[in-house]
Design an enzyme around this catalytic site. Structure first.
Site, short mmCIF file in Angstrom:
data_model
loop_
_atom_site.label_atom_id
_atom_site.label_comp_id
_atom_site.label_asym_id
_atom_site.label_seq_id
_atom_site.Cartn_x
_atom_site.Cartn_y
_atom_site.Cartn_z
N LYS A 205 -18.92 4.00 35.96
CA LYS A 205 -18.52 5.18 35.17
C LYS A 205 -19.13 4.96 33.79
CE LYS A 205 -16.29 6.88 32.39
NZ LYS A 205 -16.90 7.49 31.18
N PRO A 206 -20.32 5.58 33.55
CA PRO A 206 -20.97 5.35 32.25
C PRO A 206 -20.28 6.16 31.16
CG PRO A 206 -22.27 6.90 33.55
CD PRO A 206 -21.08 6.50 34.41
N SER A 262 -13.32 0.05 23.92
CA SER A 262 -12.32 -0.15 22.87
C SER A 262 -11.10 -0.91 23.41
CB SER A 262 -11.87 1.20 22.33
OG SER A 262 -11.26 1.94 23.36
N GLU A 283 -14.16 -6.62 28.08
CA GLU A 283 -14.91 -7.00 26.87
C GLU A 283 -14.55 -5.95 25.83
OE1 GLU A 283 -16.47 -9.69 26.74
OE2 GLU A 283 -17.05 -10.17 28.79
N ARG A 311 -27.98 -4.36 13.41
CA ARG A 311 -28.54 -4.01 14.71
C ARG A 311 -27.78 -2.80 15.26
NH1 ARG A 311 -28.10 -7.21 19.92
NH2 ARG A 311 -26.29 -8.07 18.89
N CYS A 317 -20.29 -4.72 19.52
CA CYS A 317 -18.98 -5.38 19.40
C CYS A 317 -19.11 -6.78 18.81
CB CYS A 317 -18.24 -5.38 20.72
SG CYS A 317 -19.25 -5.97 22.05
P1 ADP Z 1 -15.66 4.37 22.21
O1 ADP Z 1 -14.52 4.84 21.35
O2 ADP Z 1 -16.56 3.45 21.55
O3 ADP Z 1 -16.36 5.48 22.91
P2 ADP Z 1 -14.11 3.86 24.55
O4 ADP Z 1 -13.28 2.68 24.92
O5 ADP Z 1 -13.40 5.14 24.31
O6 ADP Z 1 -14.98 3.44 23.31
O7 ADP Z 1 -15.21 4.12 25.68
C1 ADP Z 1 -15.80 3.12 26.48
C2 ADP Z 1 -15.85 3.61 27.90
O8 ADP Z 1 -14.52 3.84 28.34
C3 ADP Z 1 -16.60 4.92 28.10
O9 ADP Z 1 -17.24 4.90 29.36
C4 ADP Z 1 -15.47 5.95 28.12
O10 ADP Z 1 -15.80 7.11 28.83
C5 ADP Z 1 -14.41 5.16 28.87
N1 ADP Z 1 -13.05 5.64 28.67
C6 ADP Z 1 -12.51 6.25 27.59
N2 ADP Z 1 -11.22 6.56 27.82
C7 ADP Z 1 -10.92 6.12 29.07
C8 ADP Z 1 -9.75 6.14 29.90
N3 ADP Z 1 -8.62 6.67 29.50
N4 ADP Z 1 -9.86 5.61 31.15
C9 ADP Z 1 -11.01 5.08 31.58
N5 ADP Z 1 -12.13 5.03 30.85
C10 ADP Z 1 -12.11 5.53 29.61
#
Ligand code: ADP
Length: 513
Positions: A205-206, A262, A283, A311, A317
């Protein structure tokens, strides 16, 4: 191929237009992903309900392409495909998997330029950094094509004459892999390389900002002969993502979750995975300290800081976040750093020659960086360079240098994820360690010192998973990448990276009289 609204292919658009800008001419790699499609179960398919969402270039806001906005219905198809494919993939020999991973590595290396163009288009990072990312990302495929041959078990000296004991390491099953936008290729290869080596199948899931790199990766996997169902990509918008994440965590057909992103989302995935007692590797965010002691070589420290701070515009991170400089060299360090920032940081479109600092990923990121700078200045920090949105507009932010920062200001309490160098002066080693360790995060940490005893003391005392001593760039496929405290669980890369995708099984062979 993925089509733009105007009917041109995504690759043609990126490459023809940007080749013109940066003067690079190269033949197109034939990425053949059809319009509005993602790669599930060996086929390029649209979302069942036909939904799509746009992907845009952060440098100019231009729409690059539309990709499927998958729902849990599409995810079900991927889960079932990956679950069925596992039955055969787990029985392939290590040598067969090694061969496929090596082929994927070769295809990356043959197409570095095109893949790097895709990254710069969807992330905004300077083209040269995108090239480095592809080299780095490909190195995990090469590394795991070699490590796969060494997934050994143990023969255990038995305490019983009539029993022999073995431990074998077996693939866990389907891996749910959720990746961020800041390294849209390397965060996939670091996880998928290990998973495939172990004998697992994957659902990727990108990040919604950068699905094109994931689709290009799927295309390479397809060309390298990865069987249908072994690698699947589920693209989804921010709106559909939570339900996709929840289902991945709660499905009994998914054996492990590997996530980079995050801390907030990581904690949610960990909680959701409890219902199925799933293996989870995370991570998460860092808040890296960068300590410069009086004995440090200032030039080396400045150069290490420039690399670890700026960078990807400060959006990694392991980027330095809290800079601690000892009193005797504080002023000379600040002066050398401001010179380096003025000379080396050229803000602009990542496709333009000479640019070293691209835009931030989106408006939300700009607001966060702006808020951190404002909070520091309002509370008494001294602004040396920059401090505001860049005159180019959009999501560009000026490289910023702050001094007299204190530990209660936002650039020290939270990860800024932007081009802001925030410096605090300290007097003693104990004080520096105390401040460095006062964070809930513990991913990377850096320090510069020329005193051997201090190097050993500080390297042991600093509460992080990875330490750079007189070095600002520490990532490589050979290294065990990961954090402690709220920065995560597990390690990626290195010989330990495969552990996240295998279970140990104990076999007791009795009746040997
Ligand atoms: P950022 O705030 O840097 O985008 P995120 O943690 O929100 O960091 O995003 C990292 C990945 O996690 C992305 O692929 C995003 O789509 C996914 N993501 C965000 N919210 C959720 C969630 N509730 N469940 C699963 N994946 C998520």
């Amino acid at each position: 191929m993925v089509m733009l609204q105007n009917g041109k292919t995504i690759l043609r658009c990126i490459i023809q237009k940007k080749d013109f800008l940066c003067g690079i001419k190269r033949p197109l790699h034939h990425f053949r992903f059809p319009k509005d499609s993602t790669y599930i179960n060996g086929k390029w398919i649209s979302a069942k309900d036909g939904s799509i969402f746009p992907v845009s270039n952060p440098a100019d806001g231009e729409t690059l392409a539309f990709v499927p906005d998958c729902s849990t219905v599409d995810l079900d198809e991927a889960i079932n495909g990956a679950h069925d494919a596992f039955k055969e993939w787990k029985n392939t020999t290590a040598k067969e998997r090694s061969y496929i991973l090596r082929k994927m590595f070769n295809l990356h290396m043959e197409n570095v330029g095109d893949l790097a163009h895709i990254i710069t288009a969807e992330v905004g990072k300077p083209l040269q950094e995108s090239v480095s990312e592809i080299n780095y990302g490909a190195s995990f495929l090469e590394w795991f094509s070699e490590e796969v041959r060494r997934i050994y078990g143990d023969i255990v000296p038995s305490p019983f004459k009539n029993k022999q004991m073995f431990f074998i390491r077996q693939p866990v099953g389907v891996a749910g892999i959720i990746t961020p936008w800041n390294f849209p290729n390397a965060m996939i290869t670091r996880k998928v390389g290990a998973a495939l080596a172990a004998g697992c199948t994957c659902i990727i899931k990108p990040a919604e900002d950068t699905p094109l790199s994931a689709l290009a990766f799927a295309d390479i996997a397809d060309k390298a002969g990865v069987p249908p169902g072994v690698i699947n990509v589920v693209t989804s918008s921010r709106k559909n993502t939570p339900s996709i994440g929840k289902k991945l965590c709660e499905s009994h057909k998914v054996a492990t979750i590997s996530f980079t992103g995050s801390t907030e989302v990581g904690k949610m995935l960990l909680m959701n995975s409890a219902s199925t007692v799933k293996k989870v590797s995370l991570e998460l965010g860092g808040n890296a300290p960068f300590i410069v002691f009086n004995s440090a070589n200032v030039k080396q420290a400045v150069s290490g800081l420039m690399a670890s701070k700026f960078r990807n515009s400060g959006q990694t991170c392991v980027c330095t976040n809290r800079i601690l400089v000892q009193d005797k060299i504080h002023d000379s360090f600040v002066s050398e750093l401001s010179k380096a920032m003025k000379n080396q940081l050229i803000v602009g479109n990542g496709f333009d020659t000479g640019v070293t600092l691209g835009p931030l990923i989106n408006q939300h990121a700009v607001e966060k960086v702006e808020g951190h700078v404002k909070n520091a200045i309002e509370n008494g920090a001294n602004l040396v360079i920059g401090g505001k949105r860049h005159s180019r507009g959009g999501t560009y932010f000026e490289p910023t240098l702050l001094t007299q920062v204190t530990k209660d200001m936002l650039p020290f309490c939270e990860e800024t994820f932007g081009p802001v160098a925030a410096i605090m002066k300290f007097s003693t080693e104990e004080e520096a360690i105390e401040i460095a360790n006062s964070s809930k995060s513990g991913l990377a940490g850096y320090f510069y010192s020329e005193e051997v005893a201090q190097i050993v003391r500080v390297a042991k005392a600093i509460e992080v998973g990875m330490v750079g001593v007189n070095e600002g760039i520490i990532s490589t496929s050979e290294a065990a990448f990961g954090g402690i405290k709220e920065s995560g669980i597990g390690r990626e890369g290195s010989r330990y990276g495969i552990d996240e995708y295998v279970e140990m099984k104990y076999i007791c062979l009795g009746g040997l009289n």
